[in-house]
Write a protein that holds these residues in place. Structure first.
Motif, short mmCIF file in Angstrom:
data_model
loop_
_atom_site.label_atom_id
_atom_site.label_comp_id
_atom_site.label_asym_id
_atom_site.label_seq_id
_atom_site.Cartn_x
_atom_site.Cartn_y
_atom_site.Cartn_z
N LEU A 106 0.86 -1.19 0.00
CA LEU A 106 0.00 0.00 0.00
C LEU A 106 0.89 1.24 0.00
O LEU A 106 1.78 1.37 0.85
N ILE A 107 0.67 2.12 -0.96
CA ILE A 107 1.46 3.34 -1.10
C ILE A 107 0.52 4.53 -0.91
O ILE A 107 -0.55 4.56 -1.51
N ALA A 108 0.92 5.49 -0.10
CA ALA A 108 0.09 6.67 0.15
C ALA A 108 0.93 7.93 -0.01
O ALA A 108 1.94 8.11 0.68
N ASP A 109 0.52 8.77 -0.94
CA ASP A 109 1.23 10.02 -1.23
C ASP A 109 0.46 11.21 -0.67
O ASP A 109 -0.76 11.32 -0.86
N TRP A 110 1.20 12.11 0.00
CA TRP A 110 0.64 13.36 0.46
C TRP A 110 0.89 14.38 -0.64
O TRP A 110 2.06 14.65 -0.97
N PRO A 111 -0.15 14.95 -1.25
CA PRO A 111 0.05 15.81 -2.42
C PRO A 111 0.97 17.00 -2.12
O PRO A 111 0.84 17.63 -1.07
N GLY A 112 1.88 17.28 -3.04
CA GLY A 112 2.77 18.43 -2.93
C GLY A 112 4.19 18.03 -2.58
O GLY A 112 4.47 16.87 -2.27
N GLY A 113 5.09 19.02 -2.61
CA GLY A 113 6.48 18.79 -2.25
C GLY A 113 7.31 18.27 -3.42
O GLY A 113 6.77 17.68 -4.36
N ALA A 114 8.61 18.46 -3.32
CA ALA A 114 9.51 18.08 -4.41
C ALA A 114 9.64 16.56 -4.50
O ALA A 114 10.14 15.91 -3.58
N GLU A 115 9.19 16.03 -5.64
CA GLU A 115 9.17 14.56 -5.77
C GLU A 115 10.55 13.99 -6.05
O GLU A 115 10.76 12.79 -5.85
N ASP A 116 11.49 14.84 -6.49
CA ASP A 116 12.83 14.30 -6.72
C ASP A 116 13.65 14.24 -5.43
O ASP A 116 14.83 13.92 -5.44
N ALA A 117 13.00 14.56 -4.31
CA ALA A 117 13.65 14.43 -3.00
C ALA A 117 12.67 13.82 -2.00
O ALA A 117 12.58 14.23 -0.84
N THR A 118 11.95 12.83 -2.46
CA THR A 118 10.88 12.22 -1.65
C THR A 118 11.41 11.63 -0.35
O THR A 118 12.43 10.93 -0.34
N VAL A 119 10.69 11.92 0.73
CA VAL A 119 10.95 11.25 2.02
C VAL A 119 9.94 10.11 2.14
O VAL A 119 8.73 10.35 2.19
N LEU A 120 10.44 8.88 2.14
CA LEU A 120 9.59 7.69 2.15
C LEU A 120 9.69 7.01 3.52
O LEU A 120 10.79 6.73 4.00
N THR A 121 8.54 6.80 4.13
CA THR A 121 8.46 6.18 5.45
C THR A 121 7.70 4.87 5.31
O THR A 121 6.59 4.87 4.74
#
Ligand code: PHI
Ligand code: ZN
Length: 315
Positions: A106-121
């Motif tokens: 299950l993947i959940a994205d919070w809209p916004g922010g720079a995607e080329d520096a994604t913080v993945l938890t």
């Protein structure tokens, strides 16, 4: 202070900064105008425990477990997905096959922010077949779920994109997370940090910080130091949880761990309380890993530390 007065004060302070920066002008202004990261909120441990109760009841209704290939896994995922959808996340389910059964991340994205520096938890959501897997790893799954819900409640507008993930079939060798990393390919370079939480409510708890990436390790260590909670580098789990595929792909990884089947030493019991000579989690991978198999204080401390890291690293 009420929340609205806190926000008003923050706005006033930001305004004051801008005014001073305008007076100073030039390079000094750029420095003065840099906002300090917003502090993460306290995460309500009762809410985390309510998610654990839900996962327990899902196991109870599905043969006592939430394992890969079993109905309790998919029911766990559906509960999280519905909660995240209602909070404004963009969710998706990634399928894979393992041991002849369908698996799901299950993947959940919070809209916004720079995607080329994604913080993945991330946390693995599957249990072993033997039991409901409430500490391993309902605890990490519920903890990061509540941090994600706090992001929504606070209307966080992070500079870096935030993504949360719940992995399938960790217990057969990190199958779901490895599938995700393989599918990412060269896009793994866009993940600025992968934070992993697998067991954060152990009943005889320790406080272990992954020592993989020094910068990420420091964010966690500083938070615990400020709370006067001793930490140790995490050594029990190298290569044994979902951070391994990310680390292998060159992604900076960090995380927390409250201990599994290793035995707490006398020195550790002195630092952390609990019982020396006993495992951190005597119910690890057993049927007794139920909603009673959780230390609330450890769960709360770890979850607040996760929120702090998510806020800081995405600002
Ligand atoms: N992933 C193992 C237990 C474990 C958790 C090991 C965290 C290391 C770490 I770090 C399991 O799920 O059984
Ligand atoms: Zn686990």
């Amino acid at each position: 202070m009420t929340r609205s007065s806190r926000i008003r004060r923050a706005a006033l302070a930001a305004g004051a900064c801008t005014a001073v920066a305008a007076l100073l002008g030039g390079a000094a202004a750029a420095g003065a105008a840099t906002p300090s990261p917003q502090a993460a909120p306290d995460i309500p441990v009762a809410a985390v425990k309510a998610h654990l109760d839900k996962l327990q009841s899902i196991a109870d209704a599905n043969g006592g477990n939430r394992a890969h290939g079993q109905p309790g896994y998919r029911a766990s995922l559906d509960y999280l997905k519905g909660t995240l959808d209602a909070a404004g996340f963009t969710t998706s389910v990634q399928e894979f096959t393992s041991g002849g059964a369908k698996g799901y991340n299950l993947i959940a994205d919070w809209p916004g922010g720079a995607e080329d520096a994604t913080v993945l938890t991330g946390s693995h959501l599957d249990s072993v077949d033997a039991g409901p897997g409430i500490n391993d790893n309902g605890s990490g799954s519920a903890g990061i779920l509540e941090v994600a819900l706090a992001v929504s409640r606070e209307h966080l507008k992070p500079a870096k994109h935030l993504r949360f993930a719940w992995w399938g079939d960790e217990e057969d060798g990190m199958v779901g997370s490895r599938h995700y990393v393989d599918a990412l390919g060269a896009d793994s370079a866009k993940i600025s940090a992968y934070l992993n939480f697998d067991m954060i409510g152990s009943p005889n708890p320790g406080y272990f910080v992954y020592d993989d990436d020094a910068k990420l390790e420091k964010v966690f260590k500083d938070w615990f130091a400020a709370k006067n909670i001793a930490t140790e580098p995490e050594t029990e789990g190298d290569g044994r949880s979902d951070h391994a595929p990310f680390k292998d792909a060159g992604v900076p990884v960090g995380g927390l761990f409250s201990g599994a089947d290793y035995i707490k030493t006398a020195a550790q019991a002195k630092a952390w309380g609990g019982t020396a000579g006993k495992a951190f989690d005597a119910c690890y991978h057993r049927s007794c890993d139920t909603s009673r198999n959780i230390d609330d204080t450890a769960l709360h401390n770890h979850t607040d530390a996760i929120a702090n890291a998510v806020w800081q690293l995405s600002s």
